[in-house]
Every structure is written in C-alpha cells, then in structure tokens.
Design a protein around this motif. Structure first.
Motif, short mmCIF file in Angstrom:
data_model
loop_
_atom_site.label_atom_id
_atom_site.label_comp_id
_atom_site.label_asym_id
_atom_site.label_seq_id
_atom_site.Cartn_x
_atom_site.Cartn_y
_atom_site.Cartn_z
N GLY A 145 0.82 -1.21 0.00
CA GLY A 145 0.00 0.00 0.00
C GLY A 145 0.85 1.26 0.00
O GLY A 145 0.55 2.22 -0.71
N ILE A 146 1.93 1.24 0.78
CA ILE A 146 2.84 2.39 0.82
C ILE A 146 3.50 2.59 -0.54
O ILE A 146 3.57 3.71 -1.07
N ALA A 147 3.99 1.48 -1.12
CA ALA A 147 4.64 1.56 -2.44
C ALA A 147 3.65 2.03 -3.50
O ALA A 147 4.01 2.82 -4.39
N GLY A 148 2.40 1.56 -3.42
CA GLY A 148 1.39 1.97 -4.40
C GLY A 148 1.07 3.45 -4.31
O GLY A 148 0.93 4.12 -5.34
N CYS A 149 0.95 3.97 -3.09
CA CYS A 149 0.68 5.40 -2.92
C CYS A 149 1.84 6.24 -3.45
O CYS A 149 1.63 7.27 -4.10
N CYS A 150 3.05 5.80 -3.17
CA CYS A 150 4.23 6.52 -3.68
C CYS A 150 4.29 6.46 -5.20
O CYS A 150 4.62 7.45 -5.87
N ALA A 151 3.96 5.27 -5.76
CA ALA A 151 4.00 5.11 -7.21
C ALA A 151 2.93 5.95 -7.90
O ALA A 151 3.10 6.34 -9.06
N SER A 152 1.83 6.23 -7.20
CA SER A 152 0.78 7.06 -7.80
C SER A 152 1.17 8.54 -7.80
O SER A 152 0.59 9.33 -8.53
N LYS A 160 4.65 9.55 -7.93
CA LYS A 160 5.87 9.74 -8.70
C LYS A 160 5.90 8.80 -9.90
O LYS A 160 5.47 7.66 -9.82
N GLU A 161 6.43 9.26 -10.98
CA GLU A 161 6.59 8.44 -12.18
C GLU A 161 7.88 7.64 -12.05
O GLU A 161 8.87 7.89 -12.73
N SER A 162 7.86 6.68 -11.14
CA SER A 162 9.07 5.91 -10.87
C SER A 162 8.87 4.45 -11.25
O SER A 162 8.09 3.74 -10.59
N PRO A 163 9.55 3.97 -12.29
CA PRO A 163 9.45 2.55 -12.65
C PRO A 163 9.91 1.64 -11.51
O PRO A 163 9.40 0.53 -11.36
N CYS A 164 10.85 2.13 -10.71
CA CYS A 164 11.35 1.33 -9.57
C CYS A 164 10.23 1.10 -8.55
O CYS A 164 10.00 -0.03 -8.11
N LEU A 165 9.52 2.17 -8.17
CA LEU A 165 8.42 2.04 -7.22
C LEU A 165 7.30 1.18 -7.77
O LEU A 165 6.68 0.37 -7.05
N GLN A 166 7.01 1.34 -9.05
CA GLN A 166 5.96 0.54 -9.68
C GLN A 166 6.34 -0.95 -9.67
O GLN A 166 5.50 -1.81 -9.41
N LEU A 200 -3.09 -3.89 -9.63
CA LEU A 200 -2.17 -4.38 -10.66
C LEU A 200 -2.53 -3.84 -12.05
O LEU A 200 -1.64 -3.46 -12.83
N VAL A 201 -3.82 -3.81 -12.35
CA VAL A 201 -4.26 -3.29 -13.65
C VAL A 201 -3.87 -1.81 -13.78
O VAL A 201 -3.35 -1.38 -14.82
N SER A 202 -4.11 -1.04 -12.73
CA SER A 202 -3.80 0.39 -12.76
C SER A 202 -2.31 0.64 -12.96
O SER A 202 -1.90 1.45 -13.80
N VAL A 203 -1.49 -0.05 -12.18
CA VAL A 203 -0.04 0.17 -12.29
C VAL A 203 0.49 -0.37 -13.60
O VAL A 203 1.46 0.18 -14.17
N SER A 204 -0.14 -1.42 -14.14
CA SER A 204 0.29 -1.97 -15.43
C SER A 204 0.05 -0.96 -16.55
O SER A 204 0.89 -0.80 -17.45
N VAL A 205 -1.09 -0.28 -16.50
CA VAL A 205 -1.39 0.75 -17.50
C VAL A 205 -0.38 1.88 -17.41
O VAL A 205 0.14 2.37 -18.43
N LEU A 206 -0.07 2.29 -16.20
CA LEU A 206 0.90 3.37 -16.01
C LEU A 206 2.29 2.95 -16.48
O LEU A 206 3.01 3.74 -17.11
N MET A 207 2.67 1.70 -16.21
CA MET A 207 3.98 1.21 -16.64
C MET A 207 4.05 1.11 -18.16
O MET A 207 5.09 1.41 -18.77
N LYS A 208 2.95 0.71 -18.77
CA LYS A 208 2.91 0.56 -20.22
C LYS A 208 3.07 1.91 -20.91
O LYS A 208 3.73 2.02 -21.95
#
Length: 250
Positions: free
Chosen positions: A68-75, A77-83, A226-234
């Motif tokens: 949850g912490i990593a997901g909030c941070c990934a939302s 910042k545009e960080s592939p590492c956090l995602q 997972l779907v949300s972060v996958s779209v952002l990573m794509k």
C-alpha cells in the motif's frame, strides 16, 4: 494515453493502495485473534497446524501494508522502480494469501479431528489453579460461556465430579449473571448450557472463514491495483539513452 486518463489511473491506484491498508488490518487482526485463542487453548488441539493460516495471514498483512505504501508513492511519482516494487509485493502477497486461504478451508473441514484431545483435557481436570489442564478448561468455560464438552452433564462422568461429592461442577460453569451460583447440578438454570467443543469450533470456524474471505477480498483489490499500475507502466515514457563521448584522454 491522454493526460486525464493517466491522472485517473493514478487516482485509482492511490485509492486501492489505501484499501490495501484496510485489508491488511482485517487480515492481521484475524490472524492475531486466532493466535491468541490458540495460546490459551493449545491443549485442546491435536497439533499446531491450525495456526499456519494465522501466521501466513500476519505475514501477508505486513506485505500488504508495504505494498500500500509503495502503491501510494507510485501514484505520486513516475518511478518505474516504485511501480516494480509494488508489483513484486503484490505477487508475494498473492502467494501468501492463496496458501492461507487454502489452509483455512482445509482446517475448517477437519475441525473435529483437530480437537480430538478435548475430552482428555476435561477428564484430567482436578480443580488446581496450577494445573495446565484445569487452567485451560476454566479459561475456556469462562470466555466462551460454556460448560463441559457437550453440556454440563458431561461433568457427571468425570473423576473430579466424583471426588467433589457428586454435587457440583466447576465454578467456571456458572453463568456470571447469577451471583448466587455455586456450581450445583441441582440448579442447572444457573449454569452455562452449551458445550465447549461446539462453541470453540464455531469461534475457530468464524476466524478461519474471516481469513479466507478477507484474503479473497484483498485479492480483488490487488487485481485492480495491478491493472492500474500496469497501464501506467505501459504508458511510461522510455528512458532516453545516448552513447557517451569517447574519453578525450584515451
């Protein structure tokens, strides 16, 4: 992807990352509650396998909290590492939750065999506050508001009942609403009427089902994350690389 769609994905990721914290709280409390009950009632169990779902649930909750912490941070910042960290955490949690849910279901199905030593512990009751069997029985009867294995009549065939003069059951069988209860079998209306084995089975079954269904619910939240972060990573812009100039000193 348009900027509004990208912003929407980030909002969804942030919301569902926060829901992971709620799921982690429910799963952790379920596991801790089962561990506490086992600590006080371990003599009634054949082995310690029933606590495996609880241990896995607590570990899964910790990873859910981190996810949850990593997901909030990934939302934010545009960080592939956090995602990537968010995805890895969710994969670990999926494995832990699936195992905990499967073990919970198995333990519910074989609950009767898990409580095989129940009658033996009651049979060894001697009324001494220092005796482990006595402590376990008194705790169980007071906490679950029960008496005997299947009912207070079970005490009438126990060695302790015979030694006490065939007149009373342990005071832990007394309904706390009646202050004049002495444990006398001549006043059954003052005693707890239900047996302890059935009550303990109900409590454990409820906790195990809570672990099972909270794991399923958490898995649903994780899928959306997972779907949300996958779209952002794509749609993340590719890193630009360039060949460094040759070292002028070479």
């Amino acid at each position: 992807m348009s900027e509004p769609s990208r912003r929407m994905c980030k909002i969804v990721l942030r919301i569902f990352s926060q829901l992971l914290w709620l799921a982690a709280l429910v799963i952790a409390l379920s596991g801790i509650f089962l561990l506490i009950n086992f600590k006080h009632c371990r003599l009634f169990f054949k082995d310690e396998s029933i606590i495996l779902p609880a241990l896995l649930a607590v570990v899964a909750a910790l990873f859910l909290l981190a996810a949850g912490i990593a997901g909030c941070c990934a939302s934010q910042k545009e960080s592939p590492c956090l995602q990537g960290i968010f995805v890895y955490f969710l994969i670990i949690v999926f494995c832990l939750e699936a195992t905990a849910a499967a073990l919970s279901y198995i333990n519910v199905e074989k609950m009767g065999s898990e409580l095989a030593p129940f009658e033996r512990v009651f049979h060894h009751y001697n009324g001494s506050s220092k005796d482990p069997d006595t402590q376990a029985v008194d705790f169980l009867q007071k906490e679950l508001h029960c008496c005997g294995v299947h009912g207070f009549q079970d005490w009438q065939t126990s060695p302790w009942f015979n030694e006490s003069g065939h007149t009373r059951v342990p005071l832990s069988c007394c309904n706390s609403t009646f202050t004049n209860c002495t444990g006398s079998v001549d006043q059954p209306e003052l005693l707890f009427t239900k047996g302890c084995q059935g009550k303990l089975e109900d409590v454990l079954s409820f906790i195990l089902h809570l672990i099972l269904w909270s794991s399923v619910g958490a898995a649903g939240i994780q899928v959306v994350g997972l779907v949300s972060v996958s779209v952002l990573m794509k749609e993340s812009p590719l890193q630009e690389y360039r060949i460094l100039d040759r070292d002028p000193f070479s």
